[in-house]
Write an enzyme that holds these catalytic residues in place. Structure first.
Site, PDB file in Angstrom:
ATOM      1  N   ASN A   1     -95.562  39.453   2.084  1.00  0.00           N
ATOM      2  CA  ASN A   1     -94.973  40.295   3.111  1.00  0.00           C
ATOM      3  C   ASN A   1     -96.004  40.471   4.222  1.00  0.00           C
ATOM      4  O   ASN A   1     -97.203  40.537   3.955  1.00  0.00           O
ATOM      5  CB  ASN A   1     -94.634  41.680   2.549  1.00  0.00           C
ATOM      6  CG  ASN A   1     -93.390  41.667   1.670  1.00  0.00           C
ATOM      7  OD1 ASN A   1     -92.568  40.757   1.740  1.00  0.00           O
ATOM      8  ND2 ASN A   1     -93.257  42.680   0.839  1.00  0.00           N
TER       9      ASN A   1
ATOM     10  N   ARG B   1     -89.741  37.787  -2.159  1.00  0.00           N
ATOM     11  CA  ARG B   1     -90.895  37.015  -2.618  1.00  0.00           C
ATOM     12  C   ARG B   1     -90.682  36.464  -4.024  1.00  0.00           C
ATOM     13  O   ARG B   1     -90.998  35.319  -4.311  1.00  0.00           O
ATOM     14  CB  ARG B   1     -92.169  37.871  -2.571  1.00  0.00           C
ATOM     15  CG  ARG B   1     -92.627  38.189  -1.144  1.00  0.00           C
ATOM     16  CD  ARG B   1     -93.773  39.170  -1.140  1.00  0.00           C
ATOM     17  NE  ARG B   1     -93.400  40.409  -1.805  1.00  0.00           N
ATOM     18  CZ  ARG B   1     -94.239  41.383  -2.139  1.00  0.00           C
ATOM     19  NH1 ARG B   1     -95.527  41.261  -1.863  1.00  0.00           N
ATOM     20  NH2 ARG B   1     -93.820  42.477  -2.722  1.00  0.00           N
TER      21      ARG B   1
END
Length: 104
Positions: free
Chosen positions: A47, A29
């Site tokens: 996620n 990320r």
């Protein structure tokens, strides 16, 4: 095509993505956010509960394509991408996000 509306260059697009493989716990990320900001894109990344990373990208078409390619082939250094899927691509007239955020 391209009339007055396209005078500022090419249009903006929005596309959703989901990346599968070893993409959690590998700073995926953070790297996605960094790459998006480098390209001047907005959107988000998070996620999922089933081990993938998903999100949305918005910006000039060519830049969005660059990030799509990055999500498909590169990712974060320790990630192992098995598949990147893109959906809901559409032309937009204005960006719907202020920046590129990591969502929990």
């Amino acid at each position: 095509g391209g009339g007055a509306a396209m005078a500022e260059g090419e249009g903006l697009v929005s596309v959703d993505y989901e990346v599968s493989g070893k993409v959690q716990g590998v700073f995926f990320r953070k790297y996605t956010q960094g790459e998006a900001k480098r390209l001047g894109l907005v959107g988000w990344v998070q996620n999922t509960s089933h081990g993938t990373v998903r999100g949305q990208i918005q910006g000039p078409t060519a830049r969005v394509r660059e990030l799509q390619e990055w999500l498909r082939k590169i990712g974060s250094p320790q990630s192992r991408i098995s598949r990147a899927e893109f959906s809901n691509e559409k032309k937009i007239t204005a960006l719907e996000h202020k920046d590129f955020q990591i969502l929990k």
